[in-house]
Enzyme design. Structure first.
Site, mmCIF file in Angstrom:
data_model
loop_
_atom_site.group_PDB
_atom_site.id
_atom_site.type_symbol
_atom_site.label_atom_id
_atom_site.label_comp_id
_atom_site.label_asym_id
_atom_site.label_seq_id
_atom_site.Cartn_x
_atom_site.Cartn_y
_atom_site.Cartn_z
ATOM 1 N N HIS A 225 39.486 45.050 34.165
ATOM 2 C CA HIS A 225 39.658 46.092 33.145
ATOM 3 C C HIS A 225 39.067 45.606 31.828
ATOM 4 C CE1 HIS A 225 42.945 43.248 32.549
ATOM 5 N NE2 HIS A 225 42.924 43.638 31.268
ATOM 6 N N HIS B 135 37.500 41.991 32.478
ATOM 7 C CA HIS B 135 38.138 40.802 33.073
ATOM 8 C C HIS B 135 39.295 41.208 33.971
ATOM 9 C CE1 HIS B 135 40.336 41.801 29.406
ATOM 10 N NE2 HIS B 135 41.408 41.283 30.002
ATOM 11 N N ARG C 39 52.989 31.983 37.542
ATOM 12 C CA ARG C 39 51.937 31.784 36.518
ATOM 13 C C ARG C 39 52.427 32.417 35.213
ATOM 14 N NH1 ARG C 39 47.739 35.026 34.282
ATOM 15 N NH2 ARG C 39 45.620 34.184 34.361
HETATM 16 O O1 LIG Z 1 46.873 36.853 32.194
HETATM 17 C C1 LIG Z 1 45.666 36.847 32.038
HETATM 18 O O2 LIG Z 1 44.952 35.880 32.264
HETATM 19 C C2 LIG Z 1 44.979 38.092 31.601
HETATM 20 C C3 LIG Z 1 45.878 39.264 31.479
HETATM 21 C C4 LIG Z 1 45.175 40.418 30.974
HETATM 22 O O3 LIG Z 1 44.006 40.536 30.958
HETATM 23 C C5 LIG Z 1 45.914 41.549 30.411
HETATM 24 O O4 LIG Z 1 47.142 41.575 30.478
HETATM 25 O O5 LIG Z 1 45.274 42.449 29.827
HETATM 26 FE FE LIG Z 2 43.310 42.114 29.668
#
Ligand SMILES: O=C(O)CCC(=O)C(=O)O
Ligand SMILES: [Fe+3]
Length: 836
Positions: free
Chosen positions: A612, A684, A694
């Site tokens: 996204h 990403h 995580r």
């Molecule tokens: O947790 C991550 O590495 C990215 C999370 C992310 O892109 C988001 O929450 O928009």
């Molecule tokens: Fe994000």
């Protein structure tokens, strides 16, 4: 030396000088000398020659600069008087001469020339021109007799403009004030203000006068008020108060004054030819062309009298359909006074202008039934109006002819002209022109919209391009422990940075504990299936929630403070590293942990968080990202502070806009921050977490202070309270769980619902037609009535009156001086001022 003779000698000198010296400055010098001479010359000549009002004006202005108030009053009053006198005399002479030597009568005492001789065209021409010459002679001698040489009653254009703006009254009000003639000062100030309602200084002066002892409301006169307009406005206000008898009286008086004013206005149109834009020297029209040009100009001017008379000082636009509206008001006023004969006459007169008007026709029918139809049939409309319309229509015909034949433009100022007065060809041409204009306007509108969209897109693109081509990054990371592990280049994109050492292991553990403790305390995401992946659970806590939990003792308060502090640290570092000119604000802060659900790993998807973009809706199929709500379009930078690496999977990937082509991959670890621009340069996602938990602090920032996170400010306040020595009680309101971050998915755009806008006309008086509609039918249908006329309800009549009241109020608001008194006389009001 007497003024008359001195002026005349000077005048000759002036005109000689004018032809000799072309230079303006010379002319101004001469003018100044002339003023000086006039000041020095004793006034009070016995010569009948009228002193030129423009010179008197100049003398008054000059006296003003010397603070010679008496002289200002003397000369300015005289200037006004002389100007008015010239107007009256000119109109008078022209009217008198038109009666004495009208073209329909032979000129007395001039022999055979005055008698038309059949078959002899040129002699008839002579007869015509003989009358022209005699008329000219009549007007000239009349004017000269009353005003002296013409050069003395012709003002300069600039001075005429000053008179039009009522500037003399601006000088006068100060002068009167200085010599303690308060009532006159007030009247002068008010007269000026009527024509200049935006003049703030004069408004202040009027307010000041209002507070002064000895000033009466009656002093606020308009010394230039036109009688017909004053009566019309009075009639309207009586009408609004339902005082129909008085209303009728004033409308009738207004009509008498109207026709007088109209005669005067028309006579004054017979002035000099206005070359207006023509190069004077290049005008080479022959006899008949020049007569035509001048005459059509005069006719055009005469036609515009209906607009001039419908205009009121300080009112932006003239009253619409002004003359006919008098009869509209009158018929209803007479009806209400039970004067049916007059009501019928006025209704019929109104119908001369608008024969198709339905309400008026209904009213006329009704009145006729009430009075008796036979009797009603004998009542004729007003002859004066019939003649006025006939004459006006003839003028319009000539003007239209001139328009077609010589291209001399004529714009009909009246709304009542029958359509066929305009020649068919011209009508069709105008219709075609209007349609073309409408089409062009529409096309221009569409083009403008397209251009706007293009510019908008270009802007967006160029901002993105600027970012892509010339990424601004590489600034200091502010803390010694922090290292730049990868730059944009190493991460294969732009506006990306990978930092390590932002927080230490203890801090990582503490924050992970905080996340788990908060999750155990009823956070909205506890144990819930991840919104992004069915094979993971997802828990999250915001800063405010953490602080509140800390305050409740559910989690260690210092951990919440740590959450707050480390996020601030990340914000500062990013602001510095990306070399931002303006501050970066928090938009949303979230401590999140994703945990693999062991049982579900066999059907696990490959992404914990689909690809996204943080501030737009990614349409990977089209390689596009739409920066529109519901995406968080105000987000400018994103940062993820990772807290651990003891899990499997969970790498962050950057991709192209297709969401497939991976451009970089980042493995989380404690103290690592991935910072990147939130825009379409950085699609990403997160690979599936297949084992373990995580945790990370996800932060989004904005450059727009309006979008900064309000919760964070609250959290900061709470934290401040805890750190203060005083134990302050504060509310423990439960906050709603924060909404999960919006994850854009491509859905079919829903159809926009059809909205029908209904406008309540009563609540929106502006939508009412400005054409007055006093023609409400009688309140009760009398039993004698045989017609099928349906009288409207009384309420409708009342509504009309209400509307009228509103209209009258509107007028008085815009033109009349404000009447509110200042509560204290100590208000520091400045003395009357003059602004020129
Ligand atoms: O947790 C991550 O590495 C990215 C999370 C992310 O892109 C988001 O929450 O928009
Ligand atoms: Fe994000």
């Amino acid at each position: 030396m007497l003024l008359g003779s001195s002026s005349s000698v000077l005048d000759q000198f002036l005109s000689q000088a004018e032809s000799q010296f072309q230079s303006w400055s010379t002319m101004y010098l001469i003018r100044f000398l002339l003023v000086l001479v006039l000041v020095l010359v004793p006034l009070g000549s016995s010569d009948p020659v009228l002193e030129p009002y423009d010179l008197l004006f100049d003398v008054a202005v000059e006296a003003y600069s010397r603070a010679d108030w008496l002289s200002v009053v003397l000369h300015m009053e005289k200037a006004l008087r002389n100007k008015a006198l010239i107007r009256t005399v000119k109109a008078d002479c022209r009217l008198r001469c038109s009666n004495q030597s009208s073209f329909s009568q032979p000129v007395a005492g001039v022999g055979a020339v005055g008698v038309p001789i059949p078959g002899s065209g040129s002699v008839q021409d002579l007869g015509f021109f003989q009358k022209v010459l005699h008329r000219a002679d009549c007007v000239k001698s009349c004017e000269n007799h009353k005003l002296g040489e013409p050069s003395f009653h012709r003002g300069t254009e600039e001075v005429d403009l000053e008179f039009k703006k009522r500037t003399p009254y601006n000088y006068l009000q100060v002068a009167y004030f200085k010599i303690n003639k308060l009532d006159k000062a007030v009247a002068a100030a008010n007269t000026f203000y009527q024509a200049n309602p935006d003049h703030m200084e004069m408004k202040q002066n009027l307010d000041y006068y209002r507070m002064m002892a000895g000033v009466q409301e009656e002093d606020f006169k308009d010394l230039e008020a036109r009688e017909h307009m004053a009566d019309f406005l009075l009639g309207k206000s009586y009408y609004s108060d339902a005082s129909f008898g008085l209303a009728a009286r004033h409308f009738e008086e207004a009509l008498v004054e109207y026709f007088n004013a109209d005669k005067e206005c028309r006579a004054l149109c017979e002035g000099a030819y206005d070359y207006d834009g023509y190069n004077y020297m290049e005008y080479h029209a022959d006899l008949f062309q020049s007569i035509t040009d001048h005459y059509l100009q005069v006719l055009n001017c005469k036609q515009r009298c209906s607009v001039e008379l419908a205009s009121s000082a300080g009112k932006d636009t003239p009253f619409e359909d002004f003359l006919p509206s008098h009869f509209n008001y009158l018929q209803f006023s007479y009806y209400n006074s039970e004067k049916y004969e007059q009501a019928i006459q006025c209704a019929k007169t109104f119908l001369l202008f608008h024969p198709e008007e339905q309400v008026m026709t209904q009213n006329l029918n009704y009145y006729s039934v009430v009075l008796g139809e036979d009797k009603a049939a004998t009542i004729a409309p007003r002859q004066e109006v019939k003649q006025y319309i006939q004459q006006s229509l003839l003028e319009k015909e000539l003007l239209y002819f001139g328009y077609e034949a010589f291209g001399i433009t004529f714009v009909d100022p009246d709304t009542w002209t029958p359509e066929d007065v305009m020649p068919k060809k011209l009508r069709e041409k105008q219709k075609a022109d209007r349609e073309t204009a409408a089409r062009i306007t529409e096309e221009i509108g569409n083009l403008m919209k397209e251009i706007e969209t293009l510019v908008e897109e270009k802007k967006k693109d160029s901002t993105d391009v600027v970012k892509m081509v010339k990424p601004l990054e590489g600034g200091a990371v502010l803390y010694n422990d922090i290292v730049v592990t990868m730059t944009s280049r190493q991460l294969n994109g732009s506006q990306r940075v990978l930092l390590d050492g932002v927080i230490n292991d203890d801090q990582c553990r503490e924050l992970q504990r905080l996340s788990n403790a908060a999750a155990g305390k009823g956070d909205g995401y506890r144990g819930g299936v991840s919104p992004h992946s069915p094979s993971e659970t997802f828990q999250g806590v915001t800063v405010l929630k953490a602080v509140k939990l800390g305050q409740e003792g559910a989690v260690p308060l210092q951990s919440s403070r740590l959450f707050f502090d480390v996020s601030e640290k990340v914000r500062k570092v990013l602001e510095s590293y990306f070399l931002l000119d303006t501050s970066l604000y928090f938009s949303y802060s979230h401590l999140v942990c994703r945990s693999a659900i062991d049982e579900k790993q066999d059907q696990c998807s490959d992404l914990s968080h689909p690809v996204h973009v943080d501030n737009c809706l990614l349409v990977s199929e089209l390689n596009e990202c739409i920066k529109e709500p519901p995406a968080y379009t105000h987000r400018d930078y994103s940062a993820i502070l990772y807290l651990n690496d003891d899990f499997e999977g969970g790498e962050l990937i950057f991709t192209e806009l297709d969401a497939r082509t991976v451009t970089a991959e980042v493995r989380p670890r404690c103290g690592r921050v991935l910072g990147f621009g939130s825009g379409k340069e950085n699609p990403h996602g997160v690979k599936a977490v297949t084992q373990g938990q995580r945790c990370a602090v996800a932060l989004w920032f904005t450059l727009d202070p309006l979008h900064q996170e309000k919760e964070r400010i609250q959290a900061e306040d709470l934290l401040k309270m805890f750190s203060s020595p005083l134990n302050v009680e504060f509310s423990r309101d439960q906050q709603e769980a924060p909404p999960p971050e919006f994850q854009p998915v491509l859905v079919d755009a829903p159809e926009a619902p059809e909205v029908s806008v209904q406008v309540d006309q009563e609540l929106n008086p502006d939508l009412q037609t400005s054409k007055p509609k006093p023609a409400d039918p009688p309140k009760k249908k009398p039993s004698a009535a045989k017609t099928k006329v349906q009288p409207k309800a009384k309420a409708a009549a009342k509504q009309t009156i209400k509307t009228k009241t509103k209209q009258v109020k509107k007028i008085s608001e815009s033109t009349a001086p404000k009447t509110e008194k200042s509560s204290s006389k100590k208000v520091s009001a400045s003395a009357p001022k003059i602004e020129l």
